[in-house]
Design a protein around this motif. Structure first.
Motif, mmCIF file in Angstrom:
data_model
loop_
_atom_site.group_PDB
_atom_site.id
_atom_site.type_symbol
_atom_site.label_atom_id
_atom_site.label_comp_id
_atom_site.label_asym_id
_atom_site.label_seq_id
_atom_site.Cartn_x
_atom_site.Cartn_y
_atom_site.Cartn_z
ATOM 1 N N ALA A 20 122.600 34.859 -31.930
ATOM 2 C CA ALA A 20 123.006 35.511 -30.643
ATOM 3 C C ALA A 20 121.921 34.858 -28.875
ATOM 4 O O ALA A 20 120.812 34.865 -29.183
ATOM 5 C CB ALA A 20 122.350 36.977 -30.496
ATOM 6 N N HIS A 21 123.602 34.935 -28.585
ATOM 7 C CA HIS A 21 122.201 34.246 -27.175
ATOM 8 C C HIS A 21 123.191 34.989 -25.753
ATOM 9 O O HIS A 21 124.171 35.235 -25.839
ATOM 10 C CB HIS A 21 122.250 32.856 -26.674
ATOM 11 N N TYR A 22 122.847 34.968 -24.666
ATOM 12 C CA TYR A 22 122.873 36.351 -23.544
ATOM 13 C C TYR A 22 123.096 34.561 -22.692
ATOM 14 O O TYR A 22 122.419 33.910 -22.149
ATOM 15 C CB TYR A 22 122.316 37.416 -23.092
ATOM 16 N N GLY A 23 124.242 34.793 -21.615
ATOM 17 C CA GLY A 23 124.647 34.251 -20.515
ATOM 18 C C GLY A 23 125.607 34.256 -19.771
ATOM 19 O O GLY A 23 126.816 35.604 -20.015
ATOM 20 N N GLY A 24 126.400 33.300 -19.485
ATOM 21 C CA GLY A 24 127.676 33.885 -18.545
ATOM 22 C C GLY A 24 127.691 32.439 -17.585
ATOM 23 O O GLY A 24 126.147 32.479 -17.254
ATOM 24 N N GLY A 25 128.918 31.819 -16.425
ATOM 25 C CA GLY A 25 128.364 30.786 -15.696
ATOM 26 C C GLY A 25 127.068 31.010 -15.123
ATOM 27 O O GLY A 25 126.264 30.745 -14.329
ATOM 28 N N GLU A 26 127.582 32.282 -13.987
ATOM 29 C CA GLU A 26 126.380 32.633 -12.812
ATOM 30 C C GLU A 26 125.345 32.992 -13.165
ATOM 31 O O GLU A 26 124.396 32.676 -12.390
ATOM 32 C CB GLU A 26 127.687 34.075 -12.043
ATOM 33 N N ALA A 27 125.145 33.602 -14.145
ATOM 34 C CA ALA A 27 124.009 33.847 -15.352
ATOM 35 C C ALA A 27 123.043 32.948 -15.406
ATOM 36 O O ALA A 27 122.170 32.910 -14.944
ATOM 37 C CB ALA A 27 124.689 34.687 -16.101
ATOM 38 N N ASN A 28 123.468 31.795 -15.602
ATOM 39 C CA ASN A 28 123.062 30.585 -15.947
ATOM 40 C C ASN A 28 122.491 30.603 -15.028
ATOM 41 O O ASN A 28 121.216 29.376 -14.955
ATOM 42 C CB ASN A 28 123.691 29.696 -17.249
ATOM 43 N N VAL A 29 123.579 29.648 -13.769
ATOM 44 C CA VAL A 29 122.920 29.450 -12.637
ATOM 45 C C VAL A 29 122.464 29.827 -11.930
ATOM 46 O O VAL A 29 120.990 29.533 -11.466
ATOM 47 C CB VAL A 29 124.314 29.533 -11.878
ATOM 48 N N ALA A 30 121.296 31.350 -12.075
ATOM 49 C CA ALA A 30 120.997 32.066 -11.337
ATOM 50 C C ALA A 30 119.873 31.704 -12.349
ATOM 51 O O ALA A 30 118.998 31.705 -11.235
ATOM 52 C CB ALA A 30 121.319 33.662 -11.301
ATOM 53 N N ILE A 31 119.238 31.531 -13.326
ATOM 54 C CA ILE A 31 117.958 31.303 -14.170
ATOM 55 C C ILE A 31 118.007 30.114 -13.239
ATOM 56 O O ILE A 31 116.823 30.292 -13.336
ATOM 57 C CB ILE A 31 118.516 31.114 -15.649
ATOM 58 N N GLY A 263 127.420 22.430 -17.695
ATOM 59 C CA GLY A 263 128.028 22.370 -15.994
ATOM 60 C C GLY A 263 126.950 23.548 -15.411
ATOM 61 O O GLY A 263 126.765 22.815 -14.407
ATOM 62 N N ASP A 264 126.442 24.707 -16.266
ATOM 63 C CA ASP A 264 125.899 25.223 -15.192
ATOM 64 C C ASP A 264 124.980 25.061 -14.911
ATOM 65 O O ASP A 264 124.244 24.975 -13.878
ATOM 66 C CB ASP A 264 125.706 26.409 -15.937
ATOM 67 N N ALA A 265 124.107 24.243 -15.605
ATOM 68 C CA ALA A 265 122.452 23.318 -14.920
ATOM 69 C C ALA A 265 122.915 22.662 -14.465
ATOM 70 O O ALA A 265 122.121 22.495 -13.259
ATOM 71 C CB ALA A 265 122.210 22.656 -16.420
ATOM 72 N N TYR A 266 124.003 21.201 -14.067
ATOM 73 C CA TYR A 266 124.077 20.782 -13.676
ATOM 74 C C TYR A 266 123.927 21.355 -11.662
ATOM 75 O O TYR A 266 123.998 21.420 -10.683
ATOM 76 C CB TYR A 266 126.021 20.003 -13.272
ATOM 77 N N THR A 267 125.361 22.621 -11.743
ATOM 78 C CA THR A 267 125.554 23.534 -10.886
ATOM 79 C C THR A 267 124.248 23.555 -10.139
ATOM 80 O O THR A 267 123.697 23.300 -9.119
ATOM 81 C CB THR A 267 125.875 24.839 -10.732
ATOM 82 N N GLY A 268 123.384 24.734 -10.943
ATOM 83 C CA GLY A 268 121.836 24.659 -10.103
ATOM 84 C C GLY A 268 121.620 23.909 -9.893
ATOM 85 O O GLY A 268 120.372 24.109 -8.711
ATOM 86 N N GLY A 269 120.968 22.577 -10.725
ATOM 87 C CA GLY A 269 120.438 21.688 -9.463
ATOM 88 C C GLY A 269 120.665 20.930 -8.717
ATOM 89 O O GLY A 269 120.170 20.582 -7.567
ATOM 90 N N VAL A 270 122.403 21.170 -8.275
ATOM 91 C CA VAL A 270 122.840 21.213 -7.144
ATOM 92 C C VAL A 270 122.503 21.975 -5.962
ATOM 93 O O VAL A 270 122.617 21.316 -4.613
ATOM 94 C CB VAL A 270 124.317 20.451 -7.108
ATOM 95 N N LEU A 271 122.447 23.010 -6.194
ATOM 96 C CA LEU A 271 122.388 24.143 -5.027
ATOM 97 C C LEU A 271 120.734 24.282 -4.743
ATOM 98 O O LEU A 271 120.187 23.914 -3.677
ATOM 99 C CB LEU A 271 122.947 25.788 -5.992
ATOM 100 N N HIS A 272 120.265 24.089 -6.133
ATOM 101 C CA HIS A 272 118.391 22.852 -5.596
ATOM 102 C C HIS A 272 118.449 22.191 -4.580
ATOM 103 O O HIS A 272 117.775 21.941 -3.569
ATOM 104 C CB HIS A 272 117.773 23.423 -6.593
ATOM 105 N N GLY A 273 119.011 21.071 -4.251
ATOM 106 C CA GLY A 273 118.775 19.544 -3.552
ATOM 107 C C GLY A 273 119.663 20.856 -2.509
ATOM 108 O O GLY A 273 119.123 19.978 -1.116
ATOM 109 N N ILE A 274 120.678 21.266 -2.290
ATOM 110 C CA ILE A 274 120.741 21.695 -0.888
ATOM 111 C C ILE A 274 120.073 22.604 -0.119
ATOM 112 O O ILE A 274 119.877 22.601 0.523
ATOM 113 C CB ILE A 274 122.653 22.342 -0.801
ATOM 114 N N LEU A 275 119.823 23.564 -1.148
ATOM 115 C CA LEU A 275 118.738 24.234 -0.552
ATOM 116 C C LEU A 275 117.626 23.954 -0.259
ATOM 117 O O LEU A 275 116.650 24.234 0.996
ATOM 118 C CB LEU A 275 118.647 25.470 -1.490
#
Length: 322
Positions: A20-31, A263-275
């Protein structure tokens, strides 16, 4: 969402034990963003039972603000994953109909509550795929964000088991006029934006064509992967900004522990770079390595800090740290 994954390379029908794992696209980006030191809130609706409480505890463990996480309804969206190995690809069975989130008859928040003190609003096409109501609410929320000067990010995240190419395309073309940061690759350009295929066209060509129609989109990003088998991929990242395509180095991931959430980890990395105000090349290098590292851990979410990724960018993957 709750993910239940097969273990020991077994087929789903033959399996007697699920991880069992908890997740989801937006939640993974948030983490990911919380791991990188950014203040981030997650908005969703989960049942008021032990599974809903587990979602909240999972997010809070990584520093995600849950003040916008509402409790109600009766079911937590669930899916089953038959983990691929070698020549056998992974396979997903969804069990998310009538979930608290998908079946709600009214939006659980007002827009002022959601957008207060918000710099970037991250949306996923999966949300819009859940119901006609969520399709309209997602569009309305993107419009409201633009009116309030909030940047809007969209990951199309097409899932063929949730809706058709035609339905997704109609939504994407409508919401794209309110998007600032778009996660989309070549097939997205062909299928959803109806960009004419060009035999010698690189990814930059497809982004140029989309941007000509939607000049509000400031930045495009995507990964590309060569699949050797289910456990061995080669990964690159791409980012398009100010008329120029930036591409990362390639990572040869010879042993994949868990591809879900890459893919969510990639999105998180892109947003980190922007911010963080990174130059585009640094952003794409950071995000790609963050995605590659996500493949090395079990679960849906990135488990690395910005310092972890920065150190690996400087030194590369080496022997044991002592």
């Amino acid at each position: 969402m709750l993910r239940l994954s097969t273990t020991d390379a077994s087929r789903m029908a033959e399996n007697s034990l699920f991880a069992a794992h908890y997740g989801g696209g937006e939640a993974n980006v948030a983490i990911s963003l919380a791991n990188y030191g950014h203040p981030v809130s997650f908005a969703s609706l989960v049942p008021e039972n032990p599974l809903g409480q587990a979602v909240k505890q999972h997010l809070q463990k990584y520093g995600v603000d849950c003040s916008l996480l509402k409790m109600g309804g009766e079911r937590l969206g669930t899916y089953y994953l038959e983990t691929g190995i070698g020549l056998r690809s992974s396979n997903v069975v969804y069990d998310r109909k009538y979930s608290s989130f998908a079946s709600t008859s009214e939006l659980p928040w007002d827009f002022q509550e959601l957008l207060a003190d918000t710099e970037v609003l991250m949306l996923s096409g999966i949300t819009a795929a859940l119901s006609a109501d969520w399709r309209q609410w997602t569009l309305d929320l993107a419009k409201a964000a633009k009116e309030q000067g909030v940047k809007v990010g969209l990951d199309i995240n097409y899932r063929g088991k949730l809706w058709s190419v035609e339905e997704c395309g109609a939504f994407v073309r409508e919401v794209a006029g309110y998007v600032d940061y778009l996660s989309a690759a070549r097939l997205d350009a062909l299928n959803f934006f109806k960009v004419p295929e060009k035999a010698d066209g690189d990814l930059g060509y497809y982004y140029q064509e989309i941007q000509a129609r939607y000049p509000n989109i400031q930045l495009f990003y995507a990964t590309s992967r060569e699949v050797i088998n289910a456990n061995h991929n080669r990964l690159k990242g791409h980012l398009y900004q100010n008329g120029e395509l930036y591409t990362s180095g390639e990572y040869d991931i010879a042993y994949i522990v868990d591809r879900v959430g890459g893919g969510d980890a990639y999105t998180g990395g892109v947003l980190h770079g922007i911010l963080s105000g990174f130059e585009p090349q640094k952003t794409v290098e950071f995000a790609t390595l963050a995605s590659a590292m996500k493949h090395t851990v079990a679960g849906d979410h990135n488990q690395f800090s910005a310092e972890d990724i920065e150190e690996l960018l400087r030194s590369g993957v080496k022997e044991i740290k002592r």
